[in-house]
Design a protein around this motif. Sequence first.
Motif, PDB file in Angstrom:
ATOM      1  N   LEU A 113      -3.461  22.221  -7.141  1.00 21.72           N
ATOM      2  CA  LEU A 113      -2.292  23.098  -7.204  1.00 21.72           C
ATOM      3  C   LEU A 113      -2.068  23.708  -5.830  1.00 21.72           C
ATOM      4  O   LEU A 113      -2.880  24.505  -5.351  1.00 21.72           O
ATOM      5  CB  LEU A 113      -2.521  24.210  -8.244  1.00 21.72           C
ATOM      6  CG  LEU A 113      -2.880  23.759  -9.657  1.00 21.72           C
ATOM      7  CD1 LEU A 113      -3.120  24.975 -10.552  1.00 21.72           C
ATOM      8  CD2 LEU A 113      -1.790  22.864 -10.237  1.00 21.72           C
ATOM      9  N   HIS A 114      -0.970  23.342  -5.202  1.00 22.65           N
ATOM     10  CA  HIS A 114      -0.670  23.779  -3.837  1.00 22.65           C
ATOM     11  C   HIS A 114       0.418  24.852  -3.863  1.00 22.65           C
ATOM     12  O   HIS A 114       1.590  24.570  -4.086  1.00 22.65           O
ATOM     13  CB  HIS A 114      -0.215  22.581  -3.019  1.00 22.65           C
ATOM     14  CG  HIS A 114      -0.060  22.845  -1.553  1.00 22.65           C
ATOM     15  ND1 HIS A 114       0.196  21.853  -0.640  1.00 22.65           N
ATOM     16  CD2 HIS A 114      -0.121  23.993  -0.822  1.00 22.65           C
ATOM     17  CE1 HIS A 114       0.283  22.368   0.564  1.00 22.65           C
ATOM     18  NE2 HIS A 114       0.107  23.674   0.474  1.00 22.65           N
ATOM     19  N   GLU A 115      -0.003  26.089  -3.691  1.00 27.27           N
ATOM     20  CA  GLU A 115       0.890  27.243  -3.612  1.00 27.27           C
ATOM     21  C   GLU A 115       1.917  27.323  -4.740  1.00 27.27           C
ATOM     22  O   GLU A 115       3.133  27.385  -4.493  1.00 27.27           O
ATOM     23  CB  GLU A 115       1.594  27.291  -2.254  1.00 27.27           C
ATOM     24  CG  GLU A 115       0.619  27.540  -1.110  1.00 27.27           C
ATOM     25  CD  GLU A 115       1.298  27.800   0.231  1.00 27.27           C
ATOM     26  OE1 GLU A 115       2.543  27.892   0.274  1.00 27.27           O
ATOM     27  OE2 GLU A 115       0.584  27.929   1.231  1.00 27.27           O
ATOM     28  N   PRO A 116       1.475  27.341  -5.992  1.00 25.85           N
ATOM     29  CA  PRO A 116       2.444  27.624  -7.063  1.00 25.85           C
ATOM     30  C   PRO A 116       2.989  29.033  -6.870  1.00 25.85           C
ATOM     31  O   PRO A 116       2.213  29.980  -6.707  1.00 25.85           O
ATOM     32  CB  PRO A 116       1.599  27.507  -8.338  1.00 25.85           C
ATOM     33  CG  PRO A 116       0.188  27.746  -7.891  1.00 25.85           C
ATOM     34  CD  PRO A 116       0.098  27.221  -6.496  1.00 25.85           C
ATOM     35  N   PRO A 117       4.309  29.211  -6.857  1.00 23.92           N
ATOM     36  CA  PRO A 117       4.891  30.504  -6.476  1.00 23.92           C
ATOM     37  C   PRO A 117       4.938  31.522  -7.612  1.00 23.92           C
ATOM     38  O   PRO A 117       6.008  32.013  -7.995  1.00 23.92           O
ATOM     39  CB  PRO A 117       6.291  30.114  -6.011  1.00 23.92           C
ATOM     40  CG  PRO A 117       6.629  28.906  -6.811  1.00 23.92           C
ATOM     41  CD  PRO A 117       5.339  28.163  -7.002  1.00 23.92           C
ATOM     42  N   TYR A 118       3.774  31.858  -8.143  1.00 21.85           N
ATOM     43  CA  TYR A 118       3.712  32.914  -9.151  1.00 21.85           C
ATOM     44  C   TYR A 118       3.878  34.268  -8.473  1.00 21.85           C
ATOM     45  O   TYR A 118       3.258  34.542  -7.444  1.00 21.85           O
ATOM     46  CB  TYR A 118       2.374  32.877  -9.886  1.00 21.85           C
ATOM     47  CG  TYR A 118       2.135  31.622 -10.689  1.00 21.85           C
ATOM     48  CD1 TYR A 118       3.013  31.230 -11.687  1.00 21.85           C
ATOM     49  CD2 TYR A 118       1.020  30.822 -10.448  1.00 21.85           C
ATOM     50  CE1 TYR A 118       2.790  30.078 -12.433  1.00 21.85           C
ATOM     51  CE2 TYR A 118       0.785  29.673 -11.183  1.00 21.85           C
ATOM     52  CZ  TYR A 118       1.668  29.304 -12.177  1.00 21.85           C
ATOM     53  OH  TYR A 118       1.445  28.166 -12.903  1.00 21.85           O
ATOM     54  N   LEU A 206      -4.775  25.323  -3.281  1.00 24.81           N
ATOM     55  CA  LEU A 206      -4.586  25.302  -1.839  1.00 24.81           C
ATOM     56  C   LEU A 206      -3.537  26.304  -1.409  1.00 24.81           C
ATOM     57  O   LEU A 206      -2.537  26.518  -2.105  1.00 24.81           O
ATOM     58  CB  LEU A 206      -4.139  23.914  -1.374  1.00 24.81           C
ATOM     59  CG  LEU A 206      -5.013  22.734  -1.729  1.00 24.81           C
ATOM     60  CD1 LEU A 206      -4.319  21.868  -2.769  1.00 24.81           C
ATOM     61  CD2 LEU A 206      -5.320  21.902  -0.502  1.00 24.81           C
ATOM     62  N   ALA A 207      -3.756  26.912  -0.234  1.00 25.12           N
ATOM     63  CA  ALA A 207      -2.751  27.788   0.364  1.00 25.12           C
ATOM     64  C   ALA A 207      -2.937  27.787   1.870  1.00 25.12           C
ATOM     65  O   ALA A 207      -4.057  27.729   2.370  1.00 25.12           O
ATOM     66  CB  ALA A 207      -2.851  29.204  -0.188  1.00 25.12           C
ATOM     67  N   GLY A 208      -1.813  27.851   2.590  1.00 20.12           N
ATOM     68  CA  GLY A 208      -1.844  27.937   4.035  1.00 20.12           C
ATOM     69  C   GLY A 208      -1.875  29.382   4.499  1.00 20.12           C
ATOM     70  O   GLY A 208      -1.195  30.236   3.927  1.00 20.12           O
ATOM     71  N   THR A 209      -2.645  29.651   5.531  1.00 19.15           N
ATOM     72  CA  THR A 209      -2.784  31.034   5.995  1.00 19.15           C
ATOM     73  C   THR A 209      -1.488  31.581   6.590  1.00 19.15           C
ATOM     74  O   THR A 209      -1.331  32.800   6.699  1.00 19.15           O
ATOM     75  CB  THR A 209      -3.905  31.146   7.032  1.00 19.15           C
ATOM     76  OG1 THR A 209      -3.601  30.300   8.159  1.00 19.15           O
ATOM     77  CG2 THR A 209      -5.247  30.741   6.444  1.00 19.15           C
ATOM     78  N   ALA A 210      -0.550  30.713   6.986  1.00 19.00           N
ATOM     79  CA  ALA A 210       0.719  31.153   7.550  1.00 19.00           C
ATOM     80  C   ALA A 210       1.843  31.170   6.521  1.00 19.00           C
ATOM     81  O   ALA A 210       2.993  31.421   6.873  1.00 19.00           O
ATOM     82  CB  ALA A 210       1.109  30.256   8.731  1.00 19.00           C
ATOM     83  N   HIS A 238       1.931  26.487   6.963  1.00 19.75           N
ATOM     84  CA  HIS A 238       2.970  27.116   6.160  1.00 19.75           C
ATOM     85  C   HIS A 238       3.054  26.414   4.801  1.00 19.75           C
ATOM     86  O   HIS A 238       2.173  25.633   4.439  1.00 19.75           O
ATOM     87  CB  HIS A 238       4.308  27.052   6.896  1.00 19.75           C
ATOM     88  CG  HIS A 238       4.340  27.856   8.155  1.00 19.75           C
ATOM     89  ND1 HIS A 238       4.759  29.173   8.196  1.00 19.75           N
ATOM     90  CD2 HIS A 238       3.981  27.526   9.427  1.00 19.75           C
ATOM     91  CE1 HIS A 238       4.662  29.631   9.432  1.00 19.75           C
ATOM     92  NE2 HIS A 238       4.198  28.651  10.206  1.00 19.75           N
ATOM     93  N   HIS A 239       4.140  26.675   4.068  1.00 17.07           N
ATOM     94  CA  HIS A 239       4.299  26.122   2.716  1.00 17.07           C
ATOM     95  C   HIS A 239       4.362  24.598   2.745  1.00 17.07           C
ATOM     96  O   HIS A 239       3.826  23.932   1.863  1.00 17.07           O
ATOM     97  CB  HIS A 239       5.560  26.708   2.084  1.00 17.07           C
ATOM     98  CG  HIS A 239       5.697  26.474   0.616  1.00 17.07           C
ATOM     99  ND1 HIS A 239       4.704  26.761  -0.302  1.00 17.07           N
ATOM    100  CD2 HIS A 239       6.739  25.973  -0.113  1.00 17.07           C
ATOM    101  CE1 HIS A 239       5.105  26.460  -1.517  1.00 17.07           C
ATOM    102  NE2 HIS A 239       6.342  25.971  -1.436  1.00 17.07           N
ATOM    103  N   ALA A 240       5.039  24.051   3.738  1.00 14.21           N
ATOM    104  CA  ALA A 240       5.093  22.599   3.916  1.00 14.21           C
ATOM    105  C   ALA A 240       4.024  22.194   4.922  1.00 14.21           C
ATOM    106  O   ALA A 240       4.033  22.662   6.066  1.00 14.21           O
ATOM    107  CB  ALA A 240       6.473  22.178   4.396  1.00 14.21           C
ATOM    108  N   VAL A 241       3.111  21.355   4.499  1.00  9.12           N
ATOM    109  CA  VAL A 241       1.953  20.984   5.315  1.00  9.12           C
ATOM    110  C   VAL A 241       2.088  19.520   5.735  1.00  9.12           C
ATOM    111  O   VAL A 241       2.382  18.651   4.894  1.00  9.12           O
ATOM    112  CB  VAL A 241       0.644  21.190   4.527  1.00  9.12           C
ATOM    113  CG1 VAL A 241      -0.563  20.768   5.353  1.00  9.12           C
ATOM    114  CG2 VAL A 241       0.516  22.654   4.112  1.00  9.12           C
TER     115      VAL A 241
END
Length: 256
Positions: A113-118, A206-210, A238-241
Amino acid sequence: MQKVTSADGTAIAYDRVGRGDPVILVGGALCDRNSNRPLADELASRFDVITYDRRGRGDSGDTAPYAVEREVEDLNALITVLGGTAAVYGHSSGAGLAAIAASSGLPFTKVALHEPPYGPDDVDPSDDGERVLELIGAGQGREAVELFLMMTGMLQAEALAIAATPGLADLAPTLAYDFAVMDYGLNGGGTPVELLREVKPETLVLAGTASAPFMVDAAHRIVTILPAARYAELTDQHHAVPPEVLAPVLVDFLRR
């Protein structure tokens, strides 16, 4: 491009590349199967990878009325194509959909799961989502895309430029589907806690620090809720890696 028929008769278009253990890539808002193709190509030397057009996008059908459960059935049809089991990677609202599908018992071997925007539980819902839906209903697809992108934290000038991308406004009606996915299972808060507790496969978050702080916070929060999860930090991303950065992290997780 190939097609599979979902349970309600809707044709779902997909591309399949590579060989190895099966993996399905689920795109987020305003994405079609081509959005994840660079990542699929990075994974193809080790995995049998499907990217697909979620219903209402690209070459897939869009049988009315829409329901989140129909998108789960679409994923089940793709799993059948792959032989009955598969790992799944979802990005943004695609991660929300992957979580719903996993919680429903679809036979996923692993879930990423890559940055689900909850959203956080202590913040009042924005009216912007309703305004996006109003713009869609008025046939103002470009304006709906622009407002949606600003909702994610994008500056207006950048949102204006991206919203003008040829063909992107055609995907605007499916933003309503992404809103439905991210609202699914909520019970007075911003995170579907009970739903996430039903996600049984081993899960990588997963999440990006930026990335936007709320997305990073959501990733940390859901790791504590999921039954079998670990967190992977994508430094300076960022959100797009870029796929060449993301693929090794997924390979390490999927091949353990």
